[in-house]
Design an enzyme around this catalytic site. Structure first.
Site, PDB file in Angstrom:
ATOM      1  CB  VAL A 138      62.676  38.256  10.378  1.00 36.53           C
ATOM      2  CG1 VAL A 138      63.045  39.093   9.680  1.00 36.53           C
ATOM      3  CG2 VAL A 138      63.132  38.394  12.247  1.00 36.53           C
ATOM      4  CE1 TYR A 167      64.444  34.738  10.459  1.00 34.66           C
ATOM      5  CE2 TYR A 167      64.505  32.543  11.800  1.00 34.66           C
ATOM      6  CZ  TYR A 167      65.105  33.884  11.586  1.00 34.66           C
ATOM      7  OH  TYR A 167      66.324  34.325  12.213  1.00 34.66           O
ATOM      8  CB  CYS A 168      62.821  34.868   4.612  1.00 31.35           C
ATOM      9  SG  CYS A 168      61.281  35.052   3.896  1.00 31.35           S
ATOM     10  NE  ARG A 169      62.860  42.161   3.098  1.00 34.92           N
ATOM     11  CZ  ARG A 169      61.783  42.610   2.923  1.00 34.92           C
ATOM     12  NH1 ARG A 169      61.312  43.513   3.732  1.00 34.92           N
ATOM     13  NH2 ARG A 169      61.415  42.698   1.865  1.00 34.92           N
ATOM     14  N   GLY A 188      58.441  36.541   3.817  1.00 37.04           N
ATOM     15  CA  GLY A 188      57.770  35.339   3.709  1.00 37.04           C
ATOM     16  C   GLY A 188      57.814  34.788   2.215  1.00 37.04           C
TER      17      GLY A 188
END
Length: 140
Positions: A129, A101-103, A105
């Site tokens: 996230v 995951y990241c901020r 996508g």
């Protein structure tokens, strides 16, 4: 008249067959090639179910600052920019199930594809996230 009906039937059959071929999903494609790693996009809810039901490695591919501001519990930090042509030291098992995951996508998709290219076999991207409805932990 018979030739016109035969032509119409053939055209309809071809249209149906091509429609079936075009309707395959990413999951279908992964099943068609057993033993070959494939990109998997899942939801935050599916990710959470995997986290509680099996052994997984949650991978945060944001920056250190973003990670320190709030991350999923027990997530391993591997910034997307650090993933290159060598296996990340913090991810030594290419057979492990990785949940990325990241901020938002974008970086998680990029990182997932780079990890697959490095030989990781079980890579799942659950996006950002910002869509994580569960608790985050903060450093410090």
């Amino acid at each position: 008249m018979r030739q016109i009906l035969l032509c119409a039937a053939l055209t309809t059959s071809l249209a149906l067959l091509s429609g079936c071929t075009l309707s395959k999903t990413k999951a279908d494609t992964a099943e068609d090639a057993p033993g070959k790693a494939a990109y998997h996009k899942i939801s935050a809810e599916e990710d959470y179910e995997m986290m509680v039901s099996q052994e997984v490695v949650v991978v945060d591919v944001r920056t250190r600052e973003e990670y320190d501001g709030g991350h999923i519990e027990n997530a391993v930090l591997v910034p997307n920019e650090s993933i290159g042509s060598k296996m990340p030291e913090t991810l030594p098992d290419k057979e492990a199930t990785l949940l990325i995951y990241c901020r938002s996508g974008r970086r998680s998709k990029d990182a997932a594809q780079k990890l697959l290219a490095l030989g990781y076999q079980s890579v799942y991207d659950f996006g950002g996230v910002i869509d994580w409805p569960y608790e985050l932990v903060k450093e410090g």
